[in-house]
Design a protein around this motif. Structure first.
Motif, PDB file in Angstrom:
ATOM      1  N   ILE A  95      19.674  41.878 -19.356  1.00  0.00           N
ATOM      2  CA  ILE A  95      18.340  41.932 -18.739  1.00  0.00           C
ATOM      3  C   ILE A  95      17.419  40.889 -19.372  1.00  0.00           C
ATOM      4  O   ILE A  95      17.404  40.714 -20.595  1.00  0.00           O
ATOM      5  CB  ILE A  95      17.720  43.337 -18.927  1.00  0.00           C
ATOM      6  N   ALA A 107      13.236  39.351 -19.258  1.00  0.00           N
ATOM      7  CA  ALA A 107      11.865  39.666 -18.843  1.00  0.00           C
ATOM      8  C   ALA A 107      11.395  38.696 -17.768  1.00  0.00           C
ATOM      9  O   ALA A 107      11.790  37.529 -17.750  1.00  0.00           O
ATOM     10  CB  ALA A 107      10.931  39.594 -20.046  1.00  0.00           C
ATOM     11  N   THR A 132      11.609  37.789 -23.828  1.00  0.00           N
ATOM     12  CA  THR A 132      12.489  38.950 -23.704  1.00  0.00           C
ATOM     13  C   THR A 132      12.780  39.474 -25.102  1.00  0.00           C
ATOM     14  O   THR A 132      13.091  38.693 -26.009  1.00  0.00           O
ATOM     15  CB  THR A 132      13.808  38.561 -23.028  1.00  0.00           C
ATOM     16  N   TYR A 176      15.022  41.932 -27.530  1.00  0.00           N
ATOM     17  CA  TYR A 176      16.241  42.719 -27.707  1.00  0.00           C
ATOM     18  C   TYR A 176      16.217  43.358 -29.096  1.00  0.00           C
ATOM     19  O   TYR A 176      15.876  42.714 -30.088  1.00  0.00           O
ATOM     20  CB  TYR A 176      17.494  41.857 -27.588  1.00  0.00           C
ATOM     21  N   ASN A 192       8.602  48.001 -27.471  1.00  0.00           N
ATOM     22  CA  ASN A 192       9.068  48.263 -26.102  1.00  0.00           C
ATOM     23  C   ASN A 192      10.127  47.243 -25.654  1.00  0.00           C
ATOM     24  O   ASN A 192       9.900  46.459 -24.716  1.00  0.00           O
ATOM     25  CB  ASN A 192       7.885  48.246 -25.132  1.00  0.00           C
ATOM     26  N   HIS A 237      13.274  45.135 -24.061  1.00  0.00           N
ATOM     27  CA  HIS A 237      13.878  45.112 -22.729  1.00  0.00           C
ATOM     28  C   HIS A 237      15.317  45.623 -22.774  1.00  0.00           C
ATOM     29  O   HIS A 237      15.820  46.127 -21.762  1.00  0.00           O
ATOM     30  CB  HIS A 237      13.841  43.685 -22.171  1.00  0.00           C
ATOM     31  N   GLU A 238      15.970  45.443 -23.906  1.00  0.00           N
ATOM     32  CA  GLU A 238      17.314  45.979 -24.108  1.00  0.00           C
ATOM     33  C   GLU A 238      17.416  46.524 -25.526  1.00  0.00           C
ATOM     34  O   GLU A 238      16.931  45.901 -26.478  1.00  0.00           O
ATOM     35  CB  GLU A 238      18.391  44.887 -23.940  1.00  0.00           C
ATOM     36  N   THR A 242      20.353  50.891 -24.006  1.00  0.00           N
ATOM     37  CA  THR A 242      20.590  50.329 -22.674  1.00  0.00           C
ATOM     38  C   THR A 242      22.010  49.790 -22.527  1.00  0.00           C
ATOM     39  O   THR A 242      22.554  49.785 -21.434  1.00  0.00           O
ATOM     40  CB  THR A 242      19.612  49.178 -22.375  1.00  0.00           C
TER      41      THR A 242
END
Length: 474
Positions: A95, A97, A102, A104, A214, A216-217, A244
């Protein structure tokens, strides 16, 4: 290599079915009994095994399969399909952003290879996704964890953000993300702390980091060699952090492979990458269908091609193709190809990706000692530039000089030169559209060149083991 034991057991279970035309319900039950034992021995979760065998048996004893003239092959296809489904069905992409960097978060127990995997992931994203990653050292507890990540970052020329070990991981993670924004980095990989076992302190801290940034993965890095424990660890981390994705490490080791077959089913979270070696480029996307093919000994030609595309210089490949067509391939090219093959991984692993090679007798014993490659290289480097460019100059007198210069015996020099000439002849035929060269290399079981090589090497290994046993008895 992972799954060798499981692959061997499954091939034994299906060998009888493959030879039969029509099969009976009793044949299917006998095969499924062996499949069940094979999966349990591979340390697959027993609930997963029970459900898997039940599903396969129900589909395999259907009227269409039992009435078919090639029922055995259809049963193998059903097993392949169910293995693929068990591991997720299709590859799931990482995934990214839509806006901003992004983020991780790497989690896992100590010893799973989390810090190294963070570096591997950064390297993969830079190479394959054209990203600009940054690593964040948020493991403040393990001795030298920050130094290790900085060393990895230095080796890859990827920046590492750290604030020492006297600042909270939450603050390090937050400021690391701000640093990424300030320096125009589009991926942040946070290396968090691990423990030798799961405890409340660890989980509370990881939950705090998750709440603060927060991500994303949330990747859970799991050591595939821990077998069933890997599934238990994944389950616990998932319950607390809602991970995730999973990254399986050490899948190239002497592991039974049960974790890969169990984790998706137990956690319902996909495996997205697998670690396949020590090098910082030894990380591969996880493809359930390809892994199922490997487990059933059907090879993995797509991964082999992808590795070749990554490691082989396109311009050099075109030049090599011209040399093959014009039959001007020489020992300088031979050395170049040898180096590229070594970059792709161990020879025995590459061979097993070729469909059908697993069925060559003795292939499970085949190992290519890296020293063999070094010896061949020493022989070539002991030649003069003229000899390397024109192998026809290699008279017996010159060969004796080369043997002395490379510290190898004359028989080994003669054998290597003979193999080179056979390879040159085969590649010339292939480049001119004559595929008999390919058939001679891969086909014919132990009669093919790779078959002979595997068989001879396996025989030597077995003989060595027998001699060691005899010595121990004495």
């Amino acid at each position: 290599m992972a799954f060798e034991g499981l692959t061997g057991r499954l091939q034994d279970a299906f060998s009888g079915l493959r030879k039969k035309g029509k099969i009976t319900e009793a044949d299917v039950k006998d095969a499924m009994r062996e499949v069940r034992l094979a999966l349990l021995e591979a340390d697959v979760n027993y609930k997963v095994v029970r459900e898997f065998v039940k599903t396969v048996r129900e589909k395999a004893i259907g009227e269409e399969v039992l009435e078919s003239i090639n029922g055995g092959q259809q049963v193998v296809k059903i097993v392949n399909d169910e293995l693929t489904h068990l591991m997720g069905g299709t590859q799931e992409k990482i995934i990214f952003a839509d806006r901003g960097p992004t983020v991780y978060m790497m989690t896992g127990l100590q010893g799973a290879g989390k810090t190294t995997t963070a570096g591997k992931l950064a390297n993969y994203l830079r190479k394959q996704e054209n990203k600009k990653p940054m690593l964040v050292a948020a493991d403040i507890y393990r001795p030298a964890a920050i130094d290790q990540l900085q060393t990895v970052g230095s080796d890859l020329n990827i920046p590492v953000f750290s604030m020492g070990d006297q600042v909270s991981p939450v603050e390090i993670a937050e400021k690391g993300i701000q640093e990424a924004k300030d320096t125009n980095r589009d991926v942040v990989i946070i290396d968090t702390a691990g423990r030798l076992h799961i405890d409340e302190t660890l989980m509370d801290e990881l939950e705090n980091v998750k709440t603060a940034v927060n991500p994303h993965e949330i990747f859970l890095v799991v050591d595939a060699m821990t077998g069933q424990d890997a599934v238990n660890v994944a389950n616990t981390f998932n319950d607390r952090l809602d991970i995730t994705s999973v990254i399986l490490t050490k899948l190239d080791g002497d592991t039974r492979g049960g974790a890969a077959l169990s984790i998706r089913s137990v956690t319902q979270k996909p495996i997205k990458f697998t670690g396949t070696g020590e090098r910082l480029d030894a990380l591969e996307p996880f493809h359930p269908d390809r892994m199922a093919n490997r487990i059933l000994g059907m090879g993995d030609i797509l991964t082999l091609v992808e590795r070749a595309q990554q490691e082989v210089d396109e311009k050099k490949a075109e030049e090599m193709a011209v040399k093959m067509r014009e039959n001007t391939y020489d020992f300088n090219d031979f050395i170049d190809q040898m180096d590229q093959m070594q970059n792709m991984g161990p020879m025995e692993d590459l061979l097993k990706m070729i469909p059908g090679v697993n069925q060559i007798p003795g292939m499970d014993q085949f190992e290519m000692d890296p020293k063999d490659m070094a010896h061949m290289k020493a022989i070539v480097m002991s030649m003069t530039p003229e000899e390397r460019a024109n192998p026809d100059l290699l008279s017996q007198k010159r060969r004796r000089r080369i043997a002395k210069g490379s510290a190898r015996n004359i028989a080994e020099v003669n054998r290597m030169i003979k193999q080179f000439k056979q390879s040159k002849e085969m590649m010339s035929k292939m480049s001119n559209g004559n595929m008999s060269g390919m058939e001679n290399l891969f086909g014919g079981g132990v009669k093919g060149k790779l078959g002979k090589m595997a068989f001879n090497k396996a025989s030597k290994n077995l003989n060595k083991k027998k001699k060691k046993k005899i010595r121990r008895k004495k």
